[in-house]
Write a protein that holds these residues in place. Structure first.
Motif, PDB file in Angstrom:
ATOM      1  N   LEU A  63      -9.213 -20.006  12.417  1.00 15.94           N
ATOM      2  CA  LEU A  63      -8.531 -21.183  12.950  1.00 15.94           C
ATOM      3  C   LEU A  63      -7.220 -21.457  12.218  1.00 15.94           C
ATOM      4  O   LEU A  63      -6.237 -21.878  12.823  1.00 15.94           O
ATOM      5  CB  LEU A  63      -9.440 -22.411  12.886  1.00 15.94           C
ATOM      6  CG  LEU A  63     -10.648 -22.400  13.829  1.00 15.94           C
ATOM      7  CD1 LEU A  63     -11.533 -23.602  13.553  1.00 15.94           C
ATOM      8  CD2 LEU A  63     -10.201 -22.359  15.270  1.00 15.94           C
ATOM      9  N   LEU A  64      -7.232 -21.220  10.903  1.00 15.48           N
ATOM     10  CA  LEU A  64      -6.017 -21.431  10.126  1.00 15.48           C
ATOM     11  C   LEU A  64      -4.964 -20.358  10.397  1.00 15.48           C
ATOM     12  O   LEU A  64      -3.773 -20.586  10.181  1.00 15.48           O
ATOM     13  CB  LEU A  64      -6.336 -21.453   8.627  1.00 15.48           C
ATOM     14  CG  LEU A  64      -7.082 -22.676   8.108  1.00 15.48           C
ATOM     15  CD1 LEU A  64      -7.408 -22.494   6.633  1.00 15.48           C
ATOM     16  CD2 LEU A  64      -6.262 -23.932   8.324  1.00 15.48           C
ATOM     17  N   ALA A  65      -5.387 -19.191  10.847  1.00 20.80           N
ATOM     18  CA  ALA A  65      -4.446 -18.093  11.072  1.00 20.80           C
ATOM     19  C   ALA A  65      -3.449 -18.409  12.176  1.00 20.80           C
ATOM     20  O   ALA A  65      -2.327 -17.908  12.161  1.00 20.80           O
ATOM     21  CB  ALA A  65      -5.204 -16.815  11.410  1.00 20.80           C
ATOM     22  N   GLY A  66      -3.825 -19.268  13.128  1.00 30.20           N
ATOM     23  CA  GLY A  66      -2.923 -19.602  14.215  1.00 30.20           C
ATOM     24  C   GLY A  66      -2.026 -20.781  13.922  1.00 30.20           C
ATOM     25  O   GLY A  66      -1.203 -21.157  14.750  1.00 30.20           O
ATOM     26  N   SER A  67      -2.127 -21.353  12.745  1.00 28.71           N
ATOM     27  CA  SER A  67      -1.315 -22.525  12.409  1.00 28.71           C
ATOM     28  C   SER A  67      -0.272 -22.154  11.357  1.00 28.71           C
ATOM     29  O   SER A  67      -0.077 -20.993  11.026  1.00 28.71           O
ATOM     30  CB  SER A  67      -2.223 -23.653  11.903  1.00 28.71           C
ATOM     31  OG  SER A  67      -2.776 -23.297  10.662  1.00 28.71           O
ATOM     32  N   GLU A  68       0.366 -23.202  10.839  1.00 22.92           N
ATOM     33  CA  GLU A  68       1.375 -22.957   9.803  1.00 22.92           C
ATOM     34  C   GLU A  68       0.743 -22.591   8.460  1.00 22.92           C
ATOM     35  O   GLU A  68       1.429 -22.240   7.509  1.00 22.92           O
ATOM     36  CB  GLU A  68       2.291 -24.182   9.630  1.00 22.92           C
ATOM     37  CG  GLU A  68       1.590 -25.426   9.118  1.00 22.92           C
ATOM     38  CD  GLU A  68       0.960 -26.267  10.225  1.00 22.92           C
ATOM     39  OE1 GLU A  68       0.258 -27.213   9.873  1.00 22.92           O
ATOM     40  OE2 GLU A  68       1.155 -25.991  11.408  1.00 22.92           O
ATOM     41  N   LEU A  69      -0.593 -22.665   8.370  1.00 25.90           N
ATOM     42  CA  LEU A  69      -1.292 -22.294   7.140  1.00 25.90           C
ATOM     43  C   LEU A  69      -1.772 -20.842   7.171  1.00 25.90           C
ATOM     44  O   LEU A  69      -2.745 -20.480   6.506  1.00 25.90           O
ATOM     45  CB  LEU A  69      -2.483 -23.233   6.918  1.00 25.90           C
ATOM     46  CG  LEU A  69      -2.128 -24.701   6.678  1.00 25.90           C
ATOM     47  CD1 LEU A  69      -3.380 -25.535   6.607  1.00 25.90           C
ATOM     48  CD2 LEU A  69      -1.308 -24.838   5.416  1.00 25.90           C
ATOM     49  N   ALA A  70      -1.099 -20.006   7.933  1.00 31.56           N
ATOM     50  CA  ALA A  70      -1.473 -18.596   8.048  1.00 31.56           C
ATOM     51  C   ALA A  70      -1.442 -17.867   6.696  1.00 31.56           C
ATOM     52  O   ALA A  70      -2.344 -17.061   6.426  1.00 31.56           O
ATOM     53  CB  ALA A  70      -0.575 -17.893   9.055  1.00 31.56           C
ATOM     54  N   PRO A  71      -0.463 -18.137   5.803  1.00 29.24           N
ATOM     55  CA  PRO A  71      -0.509 -17.454   4.497  1.00 29.24           C
ATOM     56  C   PRO A  71      -1.737 -17.833   3.681  1.00 29.24           C
ATOM     57  O   PRO A  71      -2.298 -16.996   2.967  1.00 29.24           O
ATOM     58  CB  PRO A  71       0.776 -17.910   3.803  1.00 29.24           C
ATOM     59  CG  PRO A  71       1.686 -18.320   4.901  1.00 29.24           C
ATOM     60  CD  PRO A  71       0.812 -18.840   5.986  1.00 29.24           C
TER      61      PRO A  71
END
Length: 166
Positions: A63-71
């Motif tokens: 879920l985080l991979a698709g947001s601005e928190l991908a790193p």
């Protein structure tokens, strides 16, 4: 030498002690299987709670991979296998504790077979025997303990003025 924690299974419902054939030896080291193939390793070791948290973490990282928190998601994806590798055997011991196994002792050996031999040679009927202490010979006797007031000269060690008052 490798160190192993030895877990005994819970006592059978019919009574008596657990069979030594069912003891589990958990090595205290990096778990390569948990690092390289975590899902099959958790399924094989029956680590259901750890598997549930691993799946939750994988969903959260996806879920985080698709947001601005991908790193952050990518960093967690890289660090998770390392954490499992370093803590995998500790998680296995924790899971055994939860299933009613008791920690019987610790053994060491070059291989698991050596550790089993060392453990069972000192394990007597249900508990690990204490290691034998050597008995003191006639040359080993205790010296009387004296205090500063009992010494005839009042000298302590190499400092003659340490015991005198000026």
């Amino acid at each position: 030498m490798a160190v192993y924690k030895v877990y005994a299974p819970p006592a059978p419902p019919t009574g008596g002690a657990a069979s030594p054939e069912h003891f589990v030896f958990v090595r205290e080291s990096f778990s390569w299987a948990a690092f390289l193939i975590p899902l099959p390793w958790m399924l094989y070791r029956r680590l259901w709670i750890v598997l549930a948290f691993y799946c939750l973490a994988a969903v959260a990282m996806a879920l985080l991979a698709g947001s601005e928190l991908a790193p952050v998601s990518m960093a967690l994806g890289v660090l998770t296998p390392f954490v499992l590798g370093f803590e995998g055997n500790a998680l296995r011991g924790w899971s055994l504790d939860r299933r009613g196994y008791t920690l019987e002792g610790v053994a060491e050996g070059r291989r698991r077979d050596d550790a089993e031999i060392r453990f069972f040679t000192r394990w007597v009927g249900g508990h690990a025997a204490a290691p034998q202490q050597p008995t003191p010979g006639p040359a080993a006797r205790t010296l009387p303990i004296t205090t500063l007031r009992e010494t005839p000269t009042g000298i302590v060690g190499l400092f003659p003025t340490a015991g005198t008052q000026t």
